[in-house]
Design an enzyme around this catalytic site. Structure first.
Site, PDB file in Angstrom:
ATOM      1  CG  ASP A   1     -75.680 -18.735 -85.816  1.00  0.00           C
ATOM      2  OD1 ASP A   1     -76.804 -18.517 -86.289  1.00  0.00           O
ATOM      3  OD2 ASP A   1     -75.482 -19.193 -84.676  1.00  0.00           O
TER       4      ASP A   1
ATOM      5  CD  GLN B   1     -72.814 -23.221 -86.259  1.00  0.00           C
ATOM      6  OE1 GLN B   1     -73.567 -23.959 -85.652  1.00  0.00           O
ATOM      7  NE2 GLN B   1     -71.507 -23.387 -86.246  1.00  0.00           N
TER       8      GLN B   1
END
Length: 547
Positions: A111, A127
């Site tokens: 993400d 992420q």
């Protein structure tokens, strides 16, 4: 039993093994924990390799503990310390690495989160699991750009620590120093994230909402005494924070819990919180919705109605809804709609198909930059794709600029257009025969059916039904007596992002990459106009780690 380890140099070099491009599963992963004064300060999970046999080398920054002795537990048979990261190379050596999409050096990119703009620089966190090509102990990696095209990686901002792995969240600049964290005139940048604490020995906090801050660009990220919001329910996560000017306060929205899930749709309960100082939060509303994780929440103006605006709430699985917000309560005023829009509701339940030449449904979640210049609302998604025999996985989408207009029925249309910085990268030159990246403009005559095919992906216009079939996914653009229906396509080594009818529809897709140039694969009916262009590509700063 723990073992002492002296951090003699800033980088811990680890050979790891992991599967790549659908390879068979490798041996079980193991946790490694680092302790300081009996408390976990770092940890990760990986499958150890050897210097002779490994998939790639991880250069794990331990500079925070340089010159100190830590204790560690776990399995770490081969490691070394170094003053610099493992040998770097140029991304052009990896034939299939995307040419103008941000990728991780190695490991799993997930993400996008913590996006903000400040002083001419776009800051994009995402992420990152450096230890495998799938989900694991998540970190926040940072990349920066001055043009939304060329990115420079800046390492890791948030590591897994004593309260858990660093899951998704958001970033804000505290220009008014409401947090009182700024000193000597320095303005704090604050990152909010979910600490997923289930893997931390002796910690019972589960999932909680936390904050770190930075007082100077390039300086250390300091952990605030966390958590800010204790565990509420299940995997409560993904705090999105923003400044609400009319009430002079901060607003935080995050997923509290999922409920009543079925095979195709997840229902979520969102929590809306309010604060004066970014440190102390009170709940003001619960919002039921479809989906719920990886939220974004912002106000957007209408292009065709000066002075009018609406609040947009976005979440996984790329759904959005519009409504009013007064600093205390959100009231939904539009139907919940898919961000990647299709005609068939059933199509929203499609999942990733590795055999399909073109996938539309592993693109998520939409996140936008805080404090965009001139009121611009720019965002990105993650595009999922495995790269055969590569040491990285997935990429960040093109930057997209958002706006609103009404359709002929007065309903709200969320427009998704390629950001102007990307459009400026379209060259006047034709692409070479073996080009792996480029731009395609397709013009359909609304009165005549026609088709165009790009890398085995066919786009068909049905003049009778006024439907555009995009590789099996149908959309119905609003023509409004237009003489031509335009489709812009941005193609890279493993992605094809399609913008239909001036942003009315956005269809981001990925395909299995190969070394075949795309321009030779374009064909069309004689009722369709097709224009091909190269992209002005510069791979500087797009470095990766070699074995």
């Amino acid at each position: 039993m723990s073992n002492p380890i002296f951090i003699e140099k800033p980088y811990l070099i680890l050979p790891i093994r992991c599967s790549a491009g659908g390879s068979p599963a490798l041996p079980e992963e193991h946790f490694v924990y680092f302790f300081q004064n009996g408390k976990v300060v770092r940890y990760f999970k990986y499958s150890p390799g050897t210097w002779e046999e490994h998939t790639y080398l991880v250069s794990y920054c331990m500079a925070e503990f340089l010159g100190k002795t830590l204790d560690w537990e776990g399995e770490m048979p081969c490691f070394a310390f170094s003053d610099t990261p493992a040998e770097q190379g140029d991304a052009a050596e990896e034939k299939l690495r995307p040419r103008y999409h941000l990728t991780a050096e190695y490991g799993w990119l997930n993400d996008p989160n913590g996006l903000y703009y400040r002083d001419g620089v776009w800051h994009l966190f995402h992420q990152w699991n450096p230890f495998a090509l799938g989900m694991g102990t998540m970190h926040w990696a940072l990349a920066e750009s001055t043009d939304l095209v060329h990115w420079t990686r800046r390492g890791v901002a948030i590591f897994p620590g004593g309260k858990g792995a660093a899951w998704s969240g958001s970033a804000v600049v505290d220009f008014h120093n409401t947090s009182k964290l700024g000193t000597d005139g320095k303005v704090p940048v604050c990152l909010f994230f979910t600490a997923a604490g289930r893997d931390v020995p002796g910690y019972d906090g589960d999932f909680s909402q936390c904050m770190v801050y930075q007082l100077q660009r390039g300086g250390p990220w300091v952990e605030y005494p966390n958590p800010l919001i204790l565990h509420q329910a299940a995997e409560n996560r993904d705090p999105r924070v923003f400044w609400y000017e009319p009430e002079q306060c901060w607003i935080l929205v995050f997923l509290l819990n999922y409920f009543d899930p079925d095979e195709t749709v997840m229902h979520g309960m969102l929590g809306l919180y309010r604060s004066q100082n970014l440190r102390d939060w009170e709940e003001i509303q619960k919002i039921p919705t479809v989906g719920g994780a990886c939220l974004d929440f912002f106000e957007l103006k209408y292009e065709d109605a000066p002075g009018e605006s609406i609040w947009i709430l976005l979440n996984i699985p790329n759904m959005w809804q519009g409504g009013s917000f007064d600093g205390k309560k959100f009231v939904c005023q539009t139907p919940i709609k898919p961000f990647v829009e299709v005609c068939s509701k059933e199509a929203c339940g499609l999942r990733f198909d590795r055999e399909s030449p073109f996938n539309l449904y592993e693109s998520y979640p939409t996140q936008t930059f805080s404090h965009g210049p001139d009121g611009r609302r720019v965002g990105v998604l993650k595009l999922t794709r495995e790269f055969p025999d590569a040491h990285f996985n997935s990429m960040i989408s093109l930057p997209i600029e958002y706006s609103l207009r009404h359709n002929h029925a007065g309903e709200t249309v969320l427009l998704k257009r390629p950001a102007r910085e990307i459009v400026a990268q379209i060259s006047e030159e034709l692409p070479g025969g073996n080009a792996l990246a480029g731009w395609i403009r397709v013009l359909f005559d609304p009165k005549k059916s026609g088709w165009v095919e790009i890398r085995r992906c066919r786009f068909c216009w049905d003049a009778e039904l006024t439907v555009l079939d995009c590789a099996g996914h149908r959309v119905s653009p609003e023509l409004r007596n237009k003489e031509l229906l335009e489709m812009q396509c941005f193609i890279d080594t493993a992605s094809l992002e399609v913008f239909v009818n001036d942003g009315e529809f956005y269809l981001p897709g990925t395909f299995v990459p190969d070394a075949t140039g795309w321009s030779s694969t374009v064909s069309s009916s004689d009722t369709v106009e097709v224009e091909l262009r190269a992209m002005k590509i510069d791979l500087s700063g797009n470095k990766f780690s070699k074995k």
